[in-house]
Design an enzyme around this catalytic site. Structure first.
Site, PDB file in Angstrom:
ATOM      1  N   CYS A  38     -18.241   1.981 -20.215  1.00 46.16           N
ATOM      2  CA  CYS A  38     -19.567   1.753 -19.631  1.00 46.16           C
ATOM      3  C   CYS A  38     -20.221   0.494 -20.207  1.00 46.16           C
ATOM      4  O   CYS A  38     -21.045  -0.132 -19.536  1.00 46.16           O
ATOM      5  CB  CYS A  38     -20.448   2.968 -19.856  1.00 46.16           C
ATOM      6  SG  CYS A  38     -19.806   4.481 -19.092  1.00 46.16           S
ATOM      7  N   CYS A  52     -14.457   1.900 -14.817  1.00 50.05           N
ATOM      8  CA  CYS A  52     -14.920   3.278 -14.597  1.00 50.05           C
ATOM      9  C   CYS A  52     -13.699   4.178 -14.440  1.00 50.05           C
ATOM     10  O   CYS A  52     -13.489   4.822 -13.420  1.00 50.05           O
ATOM     11  CB  CYS A  52     -15.799   3.313 -13.343  1.00 50.05           C
ATOM     12  SG  CYS A  52     -16.729   4.850 -13.132  1.00 50.05           S
ATOM     13  N   TYR A  80      -6.466   6.300   3.865  1.00 50.84           N
ATOM     14  CA  TYR A  80      -6.537   5.195   2.905  1.00 50.84           C
ATOM     15  C   TYR A  80      -5.720   3.987   3.372  1.00 50.84           C
ATOM     16  O   TYR A  80      -6.249   2.870   3.492  1.00 50.84           O
ATOM     17  CB  TYR A  80      -6.065   5.627   1.504  1.00 50.84           C
ATOM     18  CG  TYR A  80      -5.844   4.406   0.649  1.00 50.84           C
ATOM     19  CD1 TYR A  80      -6.926   3.725   0.112  1.00 50.84           C
ATOM     20  CD2 TYR A  80      -4.572   3.870   0.476  1.00 50.84           C
ATOM     21  CE1 TYR A  80      -6.754   2.546  -0.599  1.00 50.84           C
ATOM     22  CE2 TYR A  80      -4.391   2.695  -0.227  1.00 50.84           C
ATOM     23  CZ  TYR A  80      -5.478   2.045  -0.764  1.00 50.84           C
ATOM     24  OH  TYR A  80      -5.307   0.882  -1.448  1.00 50.84           O
ATOM     25  N   ASP A 135     -10.338   5.574  -1.956  1.00 51.77           N
ATOM     26  CA  ASP A 135      -9.219   6.032  -2.784  1.00 51.77           C
ATOM     27  C   ASP A 135      -9.785   6.747  -4.004  1.00 51.77           C
ATOM     28  O   ASP A 135     -10.993   6.970  -4.109  1.00 51.77           O
ATOM     29  CB  ASP A 135      -8.323   4.852  -3.178  1.00 51.77           C
ATOM     30  CG  ASP A 135      -8.954   4.033  -4.281  1.00 51.77           C
ATOM     31  OD1 ASP A 135     -10.201   4.003  -4.364  1.00 51.77           O
ATOM     32  OD2 ASP A 135      -8.216   3.440  -5.084  1.00 51.77           O
ATOM     33  N   CYS A 153     -19.576  -2.303 -17.893  1.00 53.08           N
ATOM     34  CA  CYS A 153     -19.784  -2.034 -16.468  1.00 53.08           C
ATOM     35  C   CYS A 153     -20.942  -2.845 -15.897  1.00 53.08           C
ATOM     36  O   CYS A 153     -22.058  -2.816 -16.440  1.00 53.08           O
ATOM     37  CB  CYS A 153     -20.050  -0.543 -16.248  1.00 53.08           C
ATOM     38  SG  CYS A 153     -20.283  -0.132 -14.502  1.00 53.08           S
ATOM     39  N   CYS A 185     -26.487   3.349 -12.950  1.00 57.02           N
ATOM     40  CA  CYS A 185     -25.521   4.451 -12.863  1.00 57.02           C
ATOM     41  C   CYS A 185     -26.195   5.780 -13.202  1.00 57.02           C
ATOM     42  O   CYS A 185     -26.724   5.952 -14.298  1.00 57.02           O
ATOM     43  CB  CYS A 185     -24.348   4.212 -13.821  1.00 57.02           C
ATOM     44  SG  CYS A 185     -23.159   5.578 -13.838  1.00 57.02           S
ATOM     45  N   GLU A 190       0.819  -1.214   0.000  1.00 53.98           N
ATOM     46  CA  GLU A 190       0.000   0.000   0.000  1.00 53.98           C
ATOM     47  C   GLU A 190       0.854   1.266   0.000  1.00 53.98           C
ATOM     48  O   GLU A 190       0.494   2.260  -0.621  1.00 53.98           O
ATOM     49  CB  GLU A 190      -0.965  -0.002   1.192  1.00 53.98           C
ATOM     50  CG  GLU A 190      -2.003  -1.119   1.157  1.00 53.98           C
ATOM     51  CD  GLU A 190      -2.927  -1.059  -0.060  1.00 53.98           C
ATOM     52  OE1 GLU A 190      -2.926  -0.045  -0.778  1.00 53.98           O
ATOM     53  OE2 GLU A 190      -3.648  -2.041  -0.290  1.00 53.98           O
TER      54      GLU A 190
END
Length: 297
Positions: free
Chosen positions: A206, A199, A127, A145, A209, A215, A44
């Site tokens: 899309c 995304c 985060y 994030d 998605c 959405c 991370e």
DNA sequence: TACTCGTGGGG
DNA sequence: TCCCCAAGAGT
């Protein structure tokens, strides 16, 4: 009349994630078994503002050399900064080193599970603290994030881009989280994965998605709602560029040592070069020894 | 809150 | 070519 979604958001995202998630090192069970929360913590740190593809080889090298917090804690800052190589934002290397020392001294060498204890470590913010608690320990927290903020901005708010980061983002993510700990962890990962691979900031796909049917942004015809995020400062000619040149020179120099006059010698603005060296010293990324500069011992 | 802090790949 | 952006954090 639009029909209601057949399946709830968590289930839809979880199914999509199971079928489409990338096979990344830090998602493998063996990774967690081998390195524990330390492995997740290191991954991370490296992933803060550095793309996944560039992190992977560096993460492997780092954990091979320092497979635990105590092993990293006894390294020198010079070794740590050098091992960080060209990942960028080298202060992160120092903070990770400091965090390793703090984990060793405060927590007996085991990266803590408690979010507040994680937040108290160097270089760990909202985060990273929750990413460790969720992705290694499996607890239920909102992991926010740039990806999750963008997915929420579009799917929920119908906007093309998220606003600037705010504390409120944590509450908005929490509101979407399923109650069950394990489902919540997968939900966090799936939201991030969706933002990273479908995304996306520039050319969202899309048509691929899983939540296109619910959405708000797509339903509104993908309007450009503007972008109130602050743009990144120009890099060319910046202090950051000079700092990068100076530190790279020292990483590549024999013994990581050079005459100060020889470092970034072709940089025209001598005053800017000197200021960059001063700022690197105040960060602890380099130190002076007579007429020489070197990585910190 | 606004600003700083590297590096490199892709549109 | 140039610009955008990337699993953010500290001050």
């Amino acid at each position: 009349m639009p029909s209601a979604p057949a399946t709830d958001l968590t289930t839809t995202l979880t199914r999509w994630y199971d079928a489409h998630a990338r096979d990344l090192p830090w998602r493998r069970p063996e990774f967690h078994e081998q390195y524990g929360a330390w492995g997740t913590l290191v991954s991370e740190f490296m992933l803060q503002q550095t793309p996944v593809a560039r992190v992977i080889p560096h993460l492997d090298a780092w954990l091979t050399r320092w497979p635990s917090a105590p092993s990293a804690a006894i390294a020198s800052p010079a070794d740590v900064v050098n091992q960080w190589a060209n990942l960028g934002y080298p202060r992160r290397a120092l903070w990770l080193h400091r965090a390793a020392i703090e984990v060793t001294e405060r927590h007996g060498g085991t990266v803590p599970r408690d979010v507040d204890a994680l937040l108290a470590l160097s270089g760990i913010g909202d985060y990273t603290a929750r990413a460790v608690a969720v992705f290694h320990y499996g607890d239920r927290h909102p992991v926010v994030d740039t990806n999750t903020r963008r997915v929420i901005a579009r799917a929920v708010d119908g906007r093309s881009q998220p606003g600037p980061p705010a504390k409120r983002d944590l509450d908005r993510m929490t509101a979407l989280l399923p109650d069950d700990e394990h489902r919540a962890a997968v939900f966090n990962a799936a939201m991030m994965e969706l933002g990273a691979t479908v995304c996306t900031a520039r050319a969202p796909r899309c048509e691929a998605c899983p939540i296109a049917d619910r959405c708000a942004w797509l339903a509104a015809g993908r309007p450009d709602t503007g972008d109130d995020r602050r743009r990144q400062a120009k890099y060319e000619g910046s202090d950051r560029q000079v700092r990068g040149i100076v530190l790279r020179a020292l990483r590549e120099a024999p013994e990581h040592r050079m005459l100060a006059d020889a470092v970034a010698a072709d940089w025209v603005d001598r005053g800017q070069r000197d200021r960059a060296i001063d700022s690197l010293m105040s960060d602890g990324l380099i130190e002076a020894d007579g007429e020489a500069l070197l990585l910190p011992r």
